[in-house]
Design a protein around this motif. Structure first.
Motif, mmCIF file in Angstrom:
data_model
loop_
_atom_site.group_PDB
_atom_site.id
_atom_site.type_symbol
_atom_site.label_atom_id
_atom_site.label_comp_id
_atom_site.label_asym_id
_atom_site.label_seq_id
_atom_site.Cartn_x
_atom_site.Cartn_y
_atom_site.Cartn_z
ATOM 1 N N GLU A 153 0.830 -1.207 0.000
ATOM 2 C CA GLU A 153 0.000 0.000 0.000
ATOM 3 C C GLU A 153 0.866 1.259 0.000
ATOM 4 O O GLU A 153 0.571 2.226 -0.706
ATOM 5 C CB GLU A 153 -0.916 -0.013 1.222
ATOM 6 N N GLU A 160 0.985 4.053 -2.939
ATOM 7 C CA GLU A 160 0.787 5.474 -2.670
ATOM 8 C C GLU A 160 1.963 6.303 -3.174
ATOM 9 O O GLU A 160 1.788 7.405 -3.706
ATOM 10 C CB GLU A 160 0.579 5.693 -1.174
ATOM 11 N N GLN A 161 3.172 5.755 -3.008
ATOM 12 C CA GLN A 161 4.345 6.476 -3.490
ATOM 13 C C GLN A 161 4.347 6.584 -5.016
ATOM 14 O O GLN A 161 4.721 7.617 -5.580
ATOM 15 C CB GLN A 161 5.620 5.764 -3.015
ATOM 16 N N ALA A 198 1.871 9.237 -5.927
ATOM 17 C CA ALA A 198 2.391 10.571 -5.630
ATOM 18 C C ALA A 198 3.445 10.985 -6.655
ATOM 19 O O ALA A 198 3.473 12.140 -7.116
ATOM 20 C CB ALA A 198 2.978 10.590 -4.219
ATOM 21 N N GLU A 217 -3.802 5.882 -12.938
ATOM 22 C CA GLU A 217 -4.041 7.157 -12.266
ATOM 23 C C GLU A 217 -3.978 8.306 -13.260
ATOM 24 O O GLU A 217 -4.799 9.233 -13.221
ATOM 25 C CB GLU A 217 -2.988 7.345 -11.164
#
Length: 403
Positions: free
Chosen positions: A154, A158-159, A162, A368
């Motif tokens: 996770e 997330e990294q 980002a 994303e």
């Protein structure tokens, strides 16, 4: 389950006592029943309960109660010296007859068989208890490792998101900085050439605001570069026109297909950059996971629902094709988005895998990116044993469309 695991051993020990010593109360039956009853608290006081059950095997010749108690000691108190002492006590209680005066030292054969039986009786429960305890510890450790791995995945996801957002912001800097620079140049030209003082003052104000905006953009991009960990210089970003060069340098068996609409249409810069990145990541994945596979890269501009809507009213006298479809009037723009599809076949068994590292998060960043532009990205295996990556973008992406 909890009460069952507590009561069932007690019932087995009571049945053992009654079968061996009968139902008539006496010393043998009494000590056997006490040993069976002591098993109720074996988990809280395993060593003490084991000592209480020893008279049961010495006097009452029952096996279940002391063996269950010794198993509990091995599972709850795996101390080496305690287990050695417990094993010796159980073996001695099993080997020595009651009364002790009945022991015959010269009966070598019977004594040897009884000693072997006593050793097996004492070692078996200890081995089983240690095995169950070790299995429980391993299960707990595996659960902890699984939880830690899930948490790490996770954090990595997330990294990746980002970093991808920071890269999108830096690419936006190229576009916005270019447009603002043009505004500043045009304002400077108006400031020099305008005769009206008010117009020159307005042009000067626009130019100052443009310069200030550029400074703020550079400052924000500098922060994003530090946070994203990507220290590459800001360079012109690739477009759809750069795909043939990318395919040429990929060293793969790639067939590039595109339709005329995709070549003619001027897609937004953000969409073309996203399309280039999707093809780039897909080719990288083919190189990693399907060496020697044949690849097809398809870029087209499919009709959207607006263009295919059959129920829309048409103006009288609108031209139609022989099949009944409406013909686009001269100069009328097609309502088309952009679709990118990268499909590869199964890997070649004779090809050597390059052994490149893989984090498994490349498609996460691409998905994303597509969602930020209002598009979609799908990826999955094909029936032929290959893999396909397909992305669809609207004609007016969310990131560049009107707010």
């Amino acid at each position: 389950m909890r009460w069952g695991s507590l009561i069932v051993p007690v019932l087995l020990a009571v049945a053992d006592a009654l079968l061996v010593n009968g139902v008539t109360l006496g010393l043998e039956l009494n000590v056997s029943l006490v040993a069976a009853a002591a098993l109720l608290v074996r988990r809280r006081l395993p060593a003490l309960v084991f000592l209480v059950t020893l008279p049961g095997i010495l006097i009452g010749y029952v096996w279940f109660a002391p063996m269950i108690a010794l198993y509990t000691v091995a599972r709850c108190r795996p101390d080496r010296w305690l287990l050695w002492i417990s094993a010796l006590l159980l073996a001695a209680a099993h080997f020595i007859p009651w009364p002790v005066s009945d022991f015959e030292p010269t009966a070598y054969r019977e004594n040897t068989l009884t000693l072997i039986d006593a050793c097996v009786t004492s070692v078996g429960p200890i081995a089983l208890g240690l095995l169950v305890r070790t299995r429980g510890e391993l299960a707990a450790r595996i659960e902890d490792l699984t939880r830690s791995r899930r948490h790490a995945e996770e954090l990595i996801a997330e990294q990746v998101l980002a970093t991808e957002r920071a890269r999108l912001a830096r690419e936006m800097h190229d576009v916005v900085a270019h447009q603002v620079s043009l505004i500043s140049l045009q304002a400077g030209a108006v400031q020099i050439s305008a005769e009206d003082a008010k117009a020159r003052e307005g042009a000067r104000t626009i130019r100052e605001l443009s310069v200030r905006t550029l400074d703020e953009l550079r400052h924000m991009v500098g922060i994003l570069r530090a946070a994203g960990g990507d220290h590459e210089e800001l360079t012109p970003q690739p477009r759809l026109a750069d795909l043939p060069r990318l395919i040429e340098l990929s060293a793969l068996d790639v067939r590039y297909e595109t339709d005329g609409a995709a070549r003619r249409q001027g897609h937004p810069e953000a969409v073309e950059r996203a399309a280039f990145r999707i093809v780039q990541e897909a080719l990288t994945n083919v190189r990693k996971h399907a060496p020697g596979a044949r690849v097809t890269v398809r870029v087209d501009a499919p009709e959207t629902e607006e263009a295919e809507e059959a129920g829309a009213p048409e103006a009288p006298g609108s031209p139609e094709t022989p099949g009944g479809a409406r013909r686009r009037a001269p100069g009328e723009e097609e309502t088309r988005g952009l679709r990118i599809e990268v499909r590869n076949g199964p890997p070649d068994a004779s090809a050597v895998a390059p052994g490149l590292p893989s984090g498994g998060h490349g498609l996460v960043g691409l998905r994303e990116r597509a969602q930020l532009l209002g598009g979609t990205l799908e990826a999955g295996p094909t029936e032929e044993g290959g893999f396909v990556v397909r992305a669809d973008f609207p004609k007016t992406p969310r990131a560049t469309g009107p707010s």
